[in-house]
Motif scaffolding. Structure first.
Motif, mmCIF file in Angstrom:
data_model
loop_
_atom_site.group_PDB
_atom_site.id
_atom_site.type_symbol
_atom_site.label_atom_id
_atom_site.label_comp_id
_atom_site.label_asym_id
_atom_site.label_seq_id
_atom_site.Cartn_x
_atom_site.Cartn_y
_atom_site.Cartn_z
ATOM 1 N N GLU A 1 30.382 11.367 33.363
ATOM 2 C CA GLU A 1 31.604 11.415 34.622
ATOM 3 C C GLU A 1 32.872 11.268 33.765
ATOM 4 O O GLU A 1 33.766 11.736 33.619
ATOM 5 N N SER A 2 32.786 10.184 32.566
ATOM 6 C CA SER A 2 34.125 9.953 31.682
ATOM 7 C C SER A 2 34.143 11.080 30.698
ATOM 8 O O SER A 2 35.131 10.862 30.087
ATOM 9 N N GLY A 3 33.138 11.830 30.361
ATOM 10 C CA GLY A 3 33.349 12.930 29.368
ATOM 11 C C GLY A 3 32.600 12.619 28.132
ATOM 12 O O GLY A 3 32.792 13.192 27.186
ATOM 13 N N HIS A 4 32.159 11.007 28.034
ATOM 14 C CA HIS A 4 31.641 10.281 26.717
ATOM 15 C C HIS A 4 30.050 11.127 26.554
ATOM 16 O O HIS A 4 29.467 10.884 25.380
ATOM 17 N N LYS A 5 29.443 11.586 27.480
ATOM 18 C CA LYS A 5 28.181 12.122 27.487
ATOM 19 C C LYS A 5 28.248 13.643 27.683
ATOM 20 O O LYS A 5 28.561 14.049 28.947
ATOM 21 N N THR A 6 27.959 14.414 26.693
ATOM 22 C CA THR A 6 28.125 16.071 27.271
ATOM 23 C C THR A 6 26.863 16.872 27.116
ATOM 24 O O THR A 6 26.597 18.057 27.324
ATOM 25 N N ILE A 7 25.544 16.070 26.432
ATOM 26 C CA ILE A 7 24.393 16.627 26.292
ATOM 27 C C ILE A 7 23.317 15.766 27.119
ATOM 28 O O ILE A 7 23.374 14.675 26.782
ATOM 29 N N GLU A 8 22.449 16.609 27.967
ATOM 30 C CA GLU A 8 21.538 15.959 28.832
ATOM 31 C C GLU A 8 20.326 16.560 28.057
ATOM 32 O O GLU A 8 20.287 17.852 27.800
ATOM 33 N N ILE A 9 19.283 15.572 27.990
ATOM 34 C CA ILE A 9 18.077 15.913 27.412
ATOM 35 C C ILE A 9 16.849 16.085 28.395
ATOM 36 O O ILE A 9 16.812 14.989 29.254
ATOM 37 N N ARG A 10 16.046 17.193 28.505
ATOM 38 C CA ARG A 10 14.964 17.128 29.542
ATOM 39 C C ARG A 10 13.923 17.992 28.818
ATOM 40 O O ARG A 10 13.871 18.744 27.814
ATOM 41 N N LEU A 11 12.860 17.929 29.540
ATOM 42 C CA LEU A 11 11.888 18.708 29.374
ATOM 43 C C LEU A 11 12.077 19.995 29.408
ATOM 44 O O LEU A 11 12.700 20.299 30.475
ATOM 45 N N ASN A 12 11.421 21.069 28.941
ATOM 46 C CA ASN A 12 11.797 22.540 29.316
ATOM 47 C C ASN A 12 10.787 22.958 30.179
ATOM 48 O O ASN A 12 9.949 23.974 29.988
ATOM 49 N N ASP A 13 10.489 21.996 31.240
ATOM 50 C CA ASP A 13 9.548 22.459 32.150
ATOM 51 C C ASP A 13 10.107 23.837 33.064
ATOM 52 O O ASP A 13 11.145 24.355 32.766
ATOM 53 N N GLU A 14 9.050 24.017 34.173
ATOM 54 C CA GLU A 14 9.477 25.223 34.901
ATOM 55 C C GLU A 14 10.883 25.107 35.679
ATOM 56 O O GLU A 14 11.606 26.388 35.550
ATOM 57 N N LYS A 15 11.423 24.078 36.113
ATOM 58 C CA LYS A 15 12.589 23.701 36.757
ATOM 59 C C LYS A 15 13.857 24.039 35.741
ATOM 60 O O LYS A 15 14.552 24.806 35.920
ATOM 61 N N ARG A 16 13.764 23.536 34.459
ATOM 62 C CA ARG A 16 14.682 23.656 33.497
ATOM 63 C C ARG A 16 14.774 25.049 33.162
ATOM 64 O O ARG A 16 15.730 25.586 32.402
ATOM 65 N N ARG A 17 13.506 25.831 33.031
ATOM 66 C CA ARG A 17 13.675 27.041 32.517
ATOM 67 C C ARG A 17 14.505 28.060 33.274
ATOM 68 O O ARG A 17 14.822 29.054 32.824
#
Length: 113
Positions: A16-32
């Motif tokens: 929210e504050s702009g300090h985190k700009t990359i989110e890490i996730r599994l590349n599962d069906e939902k993220r694909r």
């Protein structure tokens, strides 16, 4: 397209504050299904009383979390000051090595809307 995900309070606040700009996730069906230009609505955990919308500006695919963490700046993931081993160990508290092998991993670069 709108995607819904959850983030723990510490990481929600950093994003929210702009300090985190990359989110890490599994590349599962939902993220694909995520594409550049899509919107992600994050819900703040544990209370689920706040949401934050971000635009997806970049996607990077990796085979392993270790490979991802060696490539990207920790500060953009909200993990400045962490070691590589701390990142990998922390990730394996959420995802299993079997899931990592099955799906691969995804770095989602975002911008708060």
């Amino acid at each position: 397209m709108l995607h819904k995900m959850s983030l723990y309070e510490e990481y929600f606040d950093l994003m929210e504050s702009g300090h985190k700009t990359i989110e890490i996730r599994l590349n599962d069906e939902k993220r694909r299904r995520i594409q550049i230009g899509d919107t992600i609505e994050f819900t703040k955990l544990p209370d689920q009383d706040e949401t934050l919308q971000v635009d997806v500006i970049k996607l990077k695919h990796y085979q392993t979390f270790n490979e991802l963490y060696e490539d990207l700046p920790y500060s953009k993931m909200g993990c400045a000051g962490w070691t590589l081993q701390e990142l990998v160990d922390g990730t394996y508290e959420i995802y299993t090595p079997e899931q990592e092998k099955q799906y691969g991993v995804l770095a989602i670069e975002v911008r708060v809307t």
